[in-house]
Design an enzyme around this catalytic site. Structure first.
Site, mmCIF file in Angstrom:
data_model
loop_
_atom_site.group_PDB
_atom_site.id
_atom_site.type_symbol
_atom_site.label_atom_id
_atom_site.label_comp_id
_atom_site.label_asym_id
_atom_site.label_seq_id
_atom_site.Cartn_x
_atom_site.Cartn_y
_atom_site.Cartn_z
ATOM 1 N N ASN A 146 -9.700 1.095 5.551
ATOM 2 C CA ASN A 146 -8.331 1.101 5.033
ATOM 3 C C ASN A 146 -7.884 2.507 4.640
ATOM 4 O O ASN A 146 -6.691 2.828 4.714
ATOM 5 C CB ASN A 146 -8.207 0.173 3.822
ATOM 6 C CG ASN A 146 -8.359 -1.281 4.208
ATOM 7 O OD1 ASN A 146 -8.112 -1.658 5.349
ATOM 8 N ND2 ASN A 146 -8.771 -2.107 3.266
ATOM 9 N N GLU A 197 -7.250 -6.606 8.337
ATOM 10 C CA GLU A 197 -6.155 -7.012 9.234
ATOM 11 C C GLU A 197 -4.829 -7.015 8.493
ATOM 12 O O GLU A 197 -3.811 -6.545 9.013
ATOM 13 C CB GLU A 197 -6.442 -8.405 9.799
ATOM 14 C CG GLU A 197 -5.352 -8.892 10.749
ATOM 15 C CD GLU A 197 -5.584 -10.310 11.239
ATOM 16 O OE1 GLU A 197 -4.623 -10.906 11.766
ATOM 17 O OE2 GLU A 197 -6.721 -10.816 11.107
ATOM 18 N N HIS A 248 -1.664 -4.520 9.560
ATOM 19 C CA HIS A 248 -0.344 -5.002 9.957
ATOM 20 C C HIS A 248 0.733 -4.564 8.960
ATOM 21 O O HIS A 248 1.878 -4.278 9.346
ATOM 22 C CB HIS A 248 -0.348 -6.524 10.081
ATOM 23 C CG HIS A 248 -1.161 -7.031 11.229
ATOM 24 N ND1 HIS A 248 -1.226 -6.367 12.442
ATOM 25 C CD2 HIS A 248 -1.944 -8.142 11.369
ATOM 26 C CE1 HIS A 248 -2.004 -7.044 13.263
ATOM 27 N NE2 HIS A 248 -2.461 -8.109 12.632
#
Length: 419
Positions: free
Chosen positions: A88, A153, A157
């Site tokens: 991240n 995920e 996004h």
């Protein structure tokens, strides 16, 4: 002896160690206070949503035209990323660079109406390429470090939804499309819409489906536009021979036509029914209802742009579209959370306050100057977006017992490095 000890304690190396230790203590205290402040915010996710997010498995279908070739580069690139770097963190660094270069371009082009220095166009192209590369390797880094999770995920996004706004406006700035404000309006709004439709389709079918020409191809198209502006900033004001159409108008028309076509394909997939009971969505809800938030946003944006007596779209094009872009990002993130947690969407969201306030202000003959109101709109929308995203990440991290920007050592390289 006591004097020598006192002198030793005051040595430069001892003072440096002391200052570093104090800095670490202050940093840890700030981190603790920030975490406690976030935890005191109103709860966003229910217990059931958290459980379903934990169970979520990523599912996609289709390959774009350029992805097989880029995979070779991305697999090579991820090997240079240290194993202690969280996936991240890779994504958010790329996003920060992309936003920084895009905002610089917006400022220097005076709302997409003027040319600027060549190096700024080049920096924007470089910033987008860096974001594209880092965004593509975050999943590979997660597998290398055995730190894959649904948070990755969701985070990926979410960053893409923010990037979509800045990348599209920056592209319009590169071709000086602000001289045709309504063309720029529809180029940006339809770009937001096509991104939303992709996740609307995912919310219905349970799979993110890629076309042959998708996000990778769009990003390379934008990079090419920035590089052309680097070589010749005035190129886009020239006309196509015989047709007498400016190149920037051609870019806008191609953007609009491609987004309409892609949106049509996604809506067609939605109309075929979902994966839930009786062809409903993943949450067992209506497949049409997700169109309500984006439809309302576009309606309010058109009304505010068309009925503005101070020509807010014409005078402050980039700022105007950035405000609505932040609202788009918020409702898209809610849709992504709804898909991953298989939960129904709410009909109302706090992000709608900004667009509604602009319309109400126009109805009462501009009680507040529209330029001033736009800045309040932007600040509120940014706060609302960040509050939601940070709270979702915090709640999911606590539930999964993981960190957002840190991985637990030691980590070992995974044998599987495929995308």
């Amino acid at each position: 002896m006591a004097t020598s000890h006192r002198n030793l304690d005051k040595s430069p190396s001892a003072l440096l160690r002391h200052n570093v230790q104090q800095l670490k203590q202050h940093t840890q205290k700030l981190q603790t206070n920030a975490k406690e402040a976030v935890r005191r915010m109103p709860v966003v996710l229910t217990e059931q949503q958290l459980k379903r997010l934990k169970e979520h498995q990523y599912a996609s279908e289709g390959t774009t035209l350029l992805d097989p070739f880029m995979q070779i580069f991305w697999k090579w690139l991820v090997e240079f990323c240290p194993l202690w770097v969280a996936p991240n963190l890779v994504t958010v660094v790329g996003l920060a660079i992309n936003i920084g270069t895009s905002v610089l371009l917006m400022i220097e082009t005076n709302g997409a109406k003027e040319q600027c220095s060549r190096w700024i166009y080049f920096l924007t192209a470089l910033g987008l390429f860096i974001y594209q590369s880092l965004d593509a390797i975050d999943g590979k880094q997660a597998r290398r470090t055995n730190s894959s999770s649904p948070l990755g995920e969701l985070f990926d996004h979410g960053c893409d939804s923010v990037s979509c706004v800045f990348v599209t406006i920056a592209c319009c700035c590169a071709v000086q499309l602000g001289v045709y404000p309504w063309l720029m309006f529809w180029s940006c709004v339809l770009s937001y819409f096509v991104f939303y439709c992709a996740h609307w389709q995912t919310y219905v079918s349970g799979k993110l489906k890629f076309g042959r020409l998708d996000c990778t191809e769009a990003q390379f198209s934008f990079i090419t536009i920035h590089l052309i502006s680097t070589i010749s900033p005035g190129f886009w004001s020239n006309s196509i021979p015989y047709l007498q159409i400016e190149y920037r108008i051609l870019v806008a028309l191609l953007t609009i036509s491609s987004t309409v076509w892609s949106s049509f394909n996604n809506i067609r997939l939605v109309s075929q029914g979902g994966c839930g009971r009786n062809f409903s969505s993943v949450a067992g809800t209506s497949i049409i209802f997700p169109g309500w938030p984006i439809g309302l946003l576009i309606f309010l944006a058109v009304v505010a742009s068309n009925y503005s007596t101070s020509s807010v779209l014409e005078e402050h094009t980039s700022l105007h579209l950035l405000c609505y872009g932040m609202v788009f990002s918020k409702i898209t993130n809610r849709l992504i959370v709804g898909h991953m947690s298989r939960s129904p969407l709410n009909g109302w969201d706090s992000s709608c306050i900004g667009p509604l306030t602009v319309c109400i202000n126009q109805y009462f003959n501009l009680l507040i100057d529209e330029h001033v109101l736009l800045w309040f709109f932007l600040i509120y929308s940014l706060y609302d977006l960040l509050r939601y995203n940070i709270k979702v990440c915090q709640e999911l991290c606590d539930f999964l017992d993981i960190h957002c920007f840190r991985i637990k050592p030691p980590t070992t390289a995974s044998a599987s490095n495929h995308h």
